[in-house]
Design an enzyme around this catalytic site. Structure first.
Site, PDB file in Angstrom:
ATOM      1  N   CYS A 129       7.926  13.419  -8.711  1.00  0.00           N
ATOM      2  CA  CYS A 129       8.158  15.102  -8.536  1.00  0.00           C
ATOM      3  C   CYS A 129       7.842  15.655  -9.843  1.00  0.00           C
ATOM      4  CB  CYS A 129       9.619  15.203  -8.237  1.00  0.00           C
ATOM      5  SG  CYS A 129      10.197  14.601  -6.569  1.00  0.00           S
ATOM      6  N   GLY A 178       3.806  16.702  -7.114  1.00  0.00           N
ATOM      7  CA  GLY A 178       4.364  16.785  -5.852  1.00  0.00           C
ATOM      8  C   GLY A 178       3.683  17.987  -4.856  1.00  0.00           C
ATOM      9  N   ASN A 195      13.849  14.346 -11.198  1.00  0.00           N
ATOM     10  CA  ASN A 195      12.351  13.620 -10.975  1.00  0.00           C
ATOM     11  C   ASN A 195      12.727  12.062 -11.193  1.00  0.00           C
ATOM     12  OD1 ASN A 195       9.832  12.461 -11.021  1.00  0.00           O
ATOM     13  ND2 ASN A 195       9.545  13.012 -13.228  1.00  0.00           N
ATOM     14  N   GLY A 196      12.668  11.538 -10.126  1.00  0.00           N
ATOM     15  CA  GLY A 196      13.034   9.983 -10.490  1.00  0.00           C
ATOM     16  C   GLY A 196      13.705   9.536  -9.320  1.00  0.00           C
ATOM     17  N   TYR A 227      -2.378   6.922 -14.614  1.00  0.00           N
ATOM     18  CA  TYR A 227      -2.613   7.613 -13.351  1.00  0.00           C
ATOM     19  C   TYR A 227      -1.973   9.055 -12.978  1.00  0.00           C
ATOM     20  CZ  TYR A 227      -2.904   8.638  -8.285  1.00  0.00           C
ATOM     21  OH  TYR A 227      -2.959   9.227  -6.916  1.00  0.00           O
TER      22      TYR A 227
END
Ligand code: SF4
Length: 492
Positions: A33, A59, A133-134, A272
């Site tokens: 996210c 996201g 985020n996570g 990535y």
């Protein structure tokens, strides 16, 4: 070409890595996210809109914004891309000088509006909004305990756990947030907002990136620095592991809720996820990926006619490989610019066609050529085989695959949605077996040491260069076993 110059136009698509994960045709790891926060700008909503747009690759399922002037919250969340969720009128209605925003990727069964963030709650001291985020590894355990003592959860998102922990505390908001953060284990970056304060926190290992910038008198926070560039803000620094920043009418206060543990920023961000124009730990991602490509060339040179990279994330590494070897870099693979949403039924035949809709081999470039194909990772192996076959069908005489991550063998507990270990091809097959499976003439992965040296820069003396490498080496930086009540992947 200078190491610091980003090659404009070398990746295609509206968004970096767009369409690589959402419909299963591309067997890629799924982004987690992105969060974006503004404090002290009169048009916080517009700033956030542009910031979230720059984070769209993290996201694509839902987007949301919560804005305030210090009074009531104005918020809007919706399913879809940022540009689909917000229009001019909607943004104009979100009035305030501070905001927290979110873009979300979710697993398919979990893709619903109730889980879109920021989550907004009423609690005893007013309003509370949370964006994260996570992943919280021990969220299922905490959630069960809270439910047993009477809490009623509205969503299946981890993020709600932190709101309940804060709401149940009798302490002041900042102390309650510290207590709550000390109870959770995982990799996360949190933005929390009440009517009069904003709080920014990074987990004690710094697993997920979050940075700070200034624009005039305003403070900005973002999962990636590319969002700051978009709005012309000046990057200040990364948020430190275990650090908690508090913003209120008196400005910024630096605090912490935990002592920093082993620094372990996600290696896959470098390989990535993050955009090539972002910076992590002060290093530009395009430059880091070029160094990975150069290192691969040193570790596993192969005589060939052209080097090509799988768009978007592997193009920088392919340029590095070409520079190191002197073999020309060519655009042997082109991504269709309009790949984001294809409604293709998942029959095998149509899945194969789906790859061709999204990616084409350039016959004039690869026909009769020995091709080195650079890619960032192999998950199940299915995508790699399809791309190798695309190059062969276009006339490549040899296809040598070079991967800029070590073999991906273990699931992620910190916000990356990974398949079950049994589906990770490298968890059960040797490199030679994978080579045969993907139909390549040769296959090599970058060494863990090579990856660390390529990305860690000044931090190379830190343990593993300050990186989490757990999906490659099973050395997780946090506790991951909670007697069966642990959670891996992404559940924000
Ligand atoms: S396990 Fe892998 S994907 Fe997950 S945080 Fe660590 S390096 Fe990143």
């Amino acid at each position: 070409m200078s190491d610091e110059v980003i090659p404009q136009g070398l990746w295609t698509g509206d968004y970096f890595n767009e369409g690589s994960g959402r419909d299963g045709i591309f067997d890629k790891l799924k982004e987690e996210c992105g969060v974006f926060g503004v404090f002290g700008h009169p048009d916080a909503a517009s700033m956030s809109y542009y910031g979230l747009h720059a984070l769209q690759h993290r996201g694509e399922e839902s987007a949301g914004l919560c804005v305030t002037n210090g009074g009531d919250f104005n918020y809007h969340r919706g399913m879809g891309l940022v540009k689909e969720v917000f229009d001019k009128d909607r943004l104009a209605s979100l009035i305030g000088d501070r905001s927290i925003g979110h873009v979300r990727y979710s697993t398919s069964g979990d893709s619903k509006l109730t889980n879109a963030q920021p989550l907004v709650f009423k609690y005893r001291d007013g309003d509370l909004a949370v964006a994260t985020n996570g992943n919280i590894v021990n969220a299922p355990k905490i959630r069960r305990e809270l439910e047993q003592s009477g809490s009623i959860f509205q969503t299946t998102s981890d993020t709600e756990v932190i709101a309940h922990l804060i709401a149940r505390s009798s302490k002041d908001f900042v102390e309650a947030a510290k207590d709550a953060l000390q109870q959770i284990v995982g990799g996360y970056a949190f933005l929390l907002m009440t009517n009069d304060r904003m709080l920014v926190a990074s987990d004690p290992n710094g697993l997920r990136p979050i940075s700070m910038a200034r624009l005039g008198d305003a403070y900005l926070f973002s999962s990636e620095t590319c969002a700051f560039e978009t709005i012309g803000a000046e990057i200040i620094r990364d948020i430190e592991p275990g650090e908690m920043l508090v913003l209120d009418k008196n400005g910024l206060h630096e605090d912490r809720f935990a002592e920093p543990q082993r620094k372990a920023l996600c290696a896959m961000e470098y390989i990535y996820f993050a955009r090539p124009d972002s910076e992590l730990n002060g290093s530009n991602l395009h430059s880091s990926r070029k160094r990975m490509g150069r290192r691969m060339a040193q570790e596993s040179f192969v005589d060939a006619d052209v080097v090509t990279g799988v768009p978007d994330s592997s193009i920088s590494a392919a340029i590095g490989y070409a520079e190191q070897t002197g073999i020309p870099y060519e655009l042997g693979l082109i991504k269709n610019k309009y790949t984001g949403r294809t409604f293709i039924q998942p029959s095998q035949e149509l899945r194969e066609q789906g790859v061709k809709m999204k990616l084409s081999a350039v016959r004039r470039v690869v026909e009769g050529m020995r091709v080195v194909m650079i890619d960032d990772s192999i998950v199940r192996g299915t995508t790699s085989r399809r791309i190798v076959n695309l190059l062969r069908e276009a006339g490549a005489t040899e296809v040598h695959v070079r991967i800029t991550s070590p073999p991906f063998k273990n699931p992620c507990f910190y916000g990356i949605d990974t398949p079950d270990s049994r589906e990770l091809i490298a968890s059960s097959k040797s490199i030679e077996e994978i080579r045969k499976e993907i139909n390549a003439d040769s296959l090599e992965f970058i060494s863990p040491e090579g990856l660390i040296e390529a990305v860690a820069g000044n931090n190379v003396n830190d343990y593993k260069g300050g990186l989490c490498m757990a999906c490659f080496d099973n050395d997780y930086p946090t506790r991951t076993d909670f007697n069966g009540e642990e959670q891996f992947g992404c559940s924000c």
